[in-house]
Design a protein around this motif. Structure first.
Motif, PDB file in Angstrom:
ATOM      1  N   SER A 180      -8.358  -9.814 -47.981  1.00 20.33           N
ATOM      2  CA  SER A 180      -8.885 -11.141 -47.468  1.00 20.33           C
ATOM      3  C   SER A 180      -9.263 -11.039 -46.629  1.00 20.33           C
ATOM      4  O   SER A 180     -10.529 -11.286 -45.993  1.00 20.33           O
ATOM      5  CB  SER A 180      -7.718 -11.911 -47.563  1.00 20.33           C
ATOM      6  OG  SER A 180      -6.550 -12.183 -48.671  1.00 20.33           O
ATOM      7  N   PHE A 181      -9.271 -10.328 -45.631  1.00 20.55           N
ATOM      8  CA  PHE A 181     -10.050 -10.065 -44.265  1.00 20.55           C
ATOM      9  C   PHE A 181     -11.685  -9.248 -44.536  1.00 20.55           C
ATOM     10  O   PHE A 181     -12.435 -10.091 -44.087  1.00 20.55           O
ATOM     11  CB  PHE A 181      -9.285  -9.008 -43.370  1.00 20.55           C
ATOM     12  CG  PHE A 181      -8.627  -9.708 -42.762  1.00 20.55           C
ATOM     13  CD1 PHE A 181      -8.687 -10.339 -41.920  1.00 20.55           C
ATOM     14  CD2 PHE A 181      -6.985  -9.722 -42.604  1.00 20.55           C
ATOM     15  CE1 PHE A 181      -7.195 -11.508 -40.424  1.00 20.55           C
ATOM     16  CE2 PHE A 181      -5.733  -9.733 -41.677  1.00 20.55           C
ATOM     17  CZ  PHE A 181      -5.989 -11.022 -41.057  1.00 20.55           C
ATOM     18  N   LEU A 182     -11.311  -8.703 -45.632  1.00 20.79           N
ATOM     19  CA  LEU A 182     -12.869  -8.477 -45.787  1.00 20.79           C
ATOM     20  C   LEU A 182     -14.066  -9.611 -46.268  1.00 20.79           C
ATOM     21  O   LEU A 182     -14.081  -9.548 -46.141  1.00 20.79           O
ATOM     22  CB  LEU A 182     -12.608  -7.368 -46.918  1.00 20.79           C
ATOM     23  CG  LEU A 182     -13.992  -6.104 -47.019  1.00 20.79           C
ATOM     24  CD1 LEU A 182     -14.788  -5.749 -45.983  1.00 20.79           C
ATOM     25  CD2 LEU A 182     -13.570  -5.748 -48.715  1.00 20.79           C
ATOM     26  N   ASN A 183     -13.188 -10.750 -47.342  1.00 20.12           N
ATOM     27  CA  ASN A 183     -13.544 -11.424 -48.145  1.00 20.12           C
ATOM     28  C   ASN A 183     -14.336 -12.486 -46.918  1.00 20.12           C
ATOM     29  O   ASN A 183     -15.328 -12.649 -47.595  1.00 20.12           O
ATOM     30  CB  ASN A 183     -12.987 -11.596 -48.877  1.00 20.12           C
ATOM     31  CG  ASN A 183     -13.022 -10.630 -50.655  1.00 20.12           C
ATOM     32  OD1 ASN A 183     -13.613 -10.342 -50.007  1.00 20.12           O
ATOM     33  ND2 ASN A 183     -11.617 -10.343 -50.998  1.00 20.12           N
ATOM     34  N   LEU A 184     -13.153 -12.934 -46.003  1.00 17.11           N
ATOM     35  CA  LEU A 184     -13.727 -13.830 -45.167  1.00 17.11           C
ATOM     36  C   LEU A 184     -14.919 -13.207 -43.796  1.00 17.11           C
ATOM     37  O   LEU A 184     -15.822 -14.069 -43.669  1.00 17.11           O
ATOM     38  CB  LEU A 184     -12.364 -13.874 -44.130  1.00 17.11           C
ATOM     39  CG  LEU A 184     -11.629 -14.692 -44.994  1.00 17.11           C
ATOM     40  CD1 LEU A 184     -10.175 -14.385 -43.433  1.00 17.11           C
ATOM     41  CD2 LEU A 184     -11.943 -16.129 -45.511  1.00 17.11           C
ATOM     42  N   ALA A 185     -14.216 -11.697 -44.002  1.00 19.40           N
ATOM     43  CA  ALA A 185     -15.471 -10.937 -42.843  1.00 19.40           C
ATOM     44  C   ALA A 185     -17.080 -11.592 -43.747  1.00 19.40           C
ATOM     45  O   ALA A 185     -17.937 -11.878 -42.829  1.00 19.40           O
ATOM     46  CB  ALA A 185     -15.959  -9.562 -43.064  1.00 19.40           C
ATOM     47  N   ARG A 186     -17.197 -10.892 -45.641  1.00 27.00           N
ATOM     48  CA  ARG A 186     -17.870 -11.311 -45.546  1.00 27.00           C
ATOM     49  C   ARG A 186     -19.002 -12.839 -45.957  1.00 27.00           C
ATOM     50  O   ARG A 186     -20.212 -13.242 -45.964  1.00 27.00           O
ATOM     51  CB  ARG A 186     -18.179 -10.929 -47.751  1.00 27.00           C
ATOM     52  CG  ARG A 186     -17.769  -9.350 -47.445  1.00 27.00           C
ATOM     53  CD  ARG A 186     -17.779  -9.155 -48.822  1.00 27.00           C
ATOM     54  NE  ARG A 186     -16.985  -7.119 -49.033  1.00 27.00           N
ATOM     55  CZ  ARG A 186     -16.918  -6.847 -49.982  1.00 27.00           C
ATOM     56  NH1 ARG A 186     -15.790  -7.278 -51.119  1.00 27.00           N
ATOM     57  NH2 ARG A 186     -16.568  -5.944 -49.688  1.00 27.00           N
ATOM     58  N   ILE A 187     -17.632 -13.752 -46.485  1.00 28.35           N
ATOM     59  CA  ILE A 187     -18.496 -15.124 -46.546  1.00 28.35           C
ATOM     60  C   ILE A 187     -18.635 -15.584 -44.980  1.00 28.35           C
ATOM     61  O   ILE A 187     -19.910 -16.140 -45.019  1.00 28.35           O
ATOM     62  CB  ILE A 187     -16.860 -16.163 -46.781  1.00 28.35           C
ATOM     63  CG1 ILE A 187     -16.677 -15.530 -47.844  1.00 28.35           C
ATOM     64  CG2 ILE A 187     -17.573 -17.112 -47.046  1.00 28.35           C
ATOM     65  CD1 ILE A 187     -14.737 -16.688 -48.758  1.00 28.35           C
ATOM     66  N   ALA A 188     -17.938 -14.429 -44.054  1.00 25.15           N
ATOM     67  CA  ALA A 188     -18.930 -15.631 -42.707  1.00 25.15           C
ATOM     68  C   ALA A 188     -19.870 -14.863 -42.706  1.00 25.15           C
ATOM     69  O   ALA A 188     -21.119 -15.984 -41.991  1.00 25.15           O
ATOM     70  CB  ALA A 188     -17.618 -15.099 -41.408  1.00 25.15           C
ATOM     71  N   GLU A 189     -20.521 -13.835 -43.053  1.00 24.45           N
ATOM     72  CA  GLU A 189     -21.633 -13.699 -42.651  1.00 24.45           C
ATOM     73  C   GLU A 189     -22.749 -14.067 -43.929  1.00 24.45           C
ATOM     74  O   GLU A 189     -23.422 -14.557 -43.457  1.00 24.45           O
ATOM     75  CB  GLU A 189     -22.235 -11.951 -43.294  1.00 24.45           C
ATOM     76  CG  GLU A 189     -23.102 -11.205 -43.437  1.00 24.45           C
ATOM     77  CD  GLU A 189     -23.192  -9.473 -44.054  1.00 24.45           C
ATOM     78  OE1 GLU A 189     -23.864  -8.293 -43.139  1.00 24.45           O
ATOM     79  OE2 GLU A 189     -21.734  -9.459 -43.853  1.00 24.45           O
ATOM     80  N   GLN A 190     -22.270 -14.571 -44.531  1.00 24.75           N
ATOM     81  CA  GLN A 190     -23.280 -15.626 -46.342  1.00 24.75           C
ATOM     82  C   GLN A 190     -23.970 -16.823 -45.360  1.00 24.75           C
ATOM     83  O   GLN A 190     -24.372 -17.282 -45.055  1.00 24.75           O
ATOM     84  CB  GLN A 190     -22.507 -15.363 -47.232  1.00 24.75           C
ATOM     85  CG  GLN A 190     -22.580 -13.916 -48.131  1.00 24.75           C
ATOM     86  CD  GLN A 190     -21.779 -14.450 -48.952  1.00 24.75           C
ATOM     87  OE1 GLN A 190     -20.452 -14.178 -49.748  1.00 24.75           O
ATOM     88  NE2 GLN A 190     -22.489 -14.673 -50.414  1.00 24.75           N
TER      89      GLN A 190
END
Length: 383
Positions: free
Chosen positions: A335-345
């Protein structure tokens, strides 16, 4: 896999079956609703019926065992974490043992008494092992196996008597393969047969009454662990449809749908699970909330591209995992990893850096998660 037939069961019944409630059709008809209520987490209704049976048969082990089983199913949805029901569970199982021992001492050919002794000791062994009480778990397991051997006399009479043997046949080998430190202990137990164990479990699942659902539960878990996901999903679907208010079956079904790419059904099942959690329905706990929220976060992120909803669900995963102390779960870190990916996008690099820092601090150095987080942090040192 071919179904096991009665003729394949080793021992046919001998002895007097008079007074045995396990094979009494009227009792089965009476308790059908109670057993369904128990597995649907309508505990009060089920226990009211079990207590009615106890008033009529106060010296029989069955009502006490069913009351103990009801406590067990209050523990299961929490991933066996809650201690709230332990004392009551052990009290009912101990009473089951006491009542069954009195019957068995009078008649050593009473295989129903042996069945309840094996079952009660077996369930006590399961909870002791979950609590890491290895000495008590070992003693209870030895007692369960001793009485399981004596209960074999009933194998040809009812599928209920075959349940314990089926579990032993499978898990005695499974433990030997997966827990090397326990191999010396296994030397004191008979040898098992995994293939026969599964075959017997299928027979109990298809033909049993009191033990059919437990047999299906173990088949679902075994198929899942062995990578036979199609069969695991088939059993999980049956359990989820048969018991729509069982949070444990529902979350297992949602996860199997999700990992096999059935996203529409996984979404509907997860939304229903969260709705029941919000309504505080019995058995719906933070553990199930973590499963459902991750599935919905992933679907909203990758199918609908709705990042606002995805972020909300991923944050819920983190909240639920922290509530249950399961920060080491894969869904929590991902979940942290996907939150990081979304923030990057979304070009929010400061937020992405914050999440990737959590990922890199909690991942193994050789993992893909660690490498991805390190690459981002290395490329964005100035942020």
């Amino acid at each position: 896999m071919a179904e096991i037939m009665i003729r394949e069961v080793e021992v046919l019944p001998e002895g007097n079956i008079k007074g045995m409630l396990l094979v009494n059709k009227d009792i089965k008809d009476e308790l059908e609703g109670a057993v369904t209520n128990m597995y649907n987490f309508r505990y009060e209704r089920a226990e009211k019926q079990f207590k009615s049976l106890r008033r009529r048969y106060p010296e029989h082990p069955m009502p006490y065992f069913l009351m103990g089983l009801s406590q067990w199913w209050k523990i299961v949805p929490t991933n066996i974490q809650t201690l709230q029901y332990d004392d009551l569970f052990f009290a009912y199982m101990d009473t089951t043992i006491q009542k069954a021992e009195r019957i068995y001492e009078k008649d050593e050919k009473n295989f129903e008494a042996a069945f309840f002794l094996a079952a009660a000791h077996g369930f006590e062994a399961r909870l002791h092992s979950e609590r890491s009480n290895w000495r008590k778990a070992t003693v209870a397991s030895k007692n369960a196996i001793e009485y399981m051997e004596k209960a074999k006399s009933g194998n040809g009479l009812s599928p209920e008597f075959l349940f314990g043997e089926s579990l032993f046949n499978y898990y005695s080998i499974w433990i030997h393969e997966n827990y090397k430190m326990l191999r010396p202990v296994l030397l004191f137990f008979p040898s098992g047969d995994k293939r026969l164990g599964i075959k017997q479990l299928r027979y109990v699942a298809n033909n049993g009454f009191y033990t059919a659902t437990e047999a299906k539960l173990f088949l679902m878990k075994i198929y899942s662990e062995e990578g036979n996901l199609a069969e695991a999903l088939r059993v999980a679907q049956d359990l989820a449809i048969r018991y729509p208010d069982n949070a444990y079956f529902q979350r297992f079904y949602a996860r199997l749908l999700f990992v096999q790419g059935h996203f529409t059904m996984a979404e509907h099942t997860s939304l229903d699970l969260l709705d029941k959690l919000e309504k505080n329905k019995p058995g719906y706990e933070a553990v199930g909330g973590r499963y459902a929220s991750y599935i919905l976060g992933y679907i909203n992120q990758n199918k609908y591209r709705d990042f606002t909803k995805a972020k909300k669900y991923y944050r819920d995963v983190i909240k639920y995992a922290e509530m249950t102390g399961e920060r080491d779960s894969g869904y929590y870190l991902n979940s942290f990893l996907n939150l990081a990916r979304i923030a990057e996008q979304e070009k929010d690099l400061k937020e992405a850096k914050r999440y990737y820092t959590i990922v890199i601090n909690n991942s193994e150095k050789k993992s893909d998660n660690f490498k991805e987080a390190r690459a981002f942090l290395k490329a964005n040192k100035k942020i």
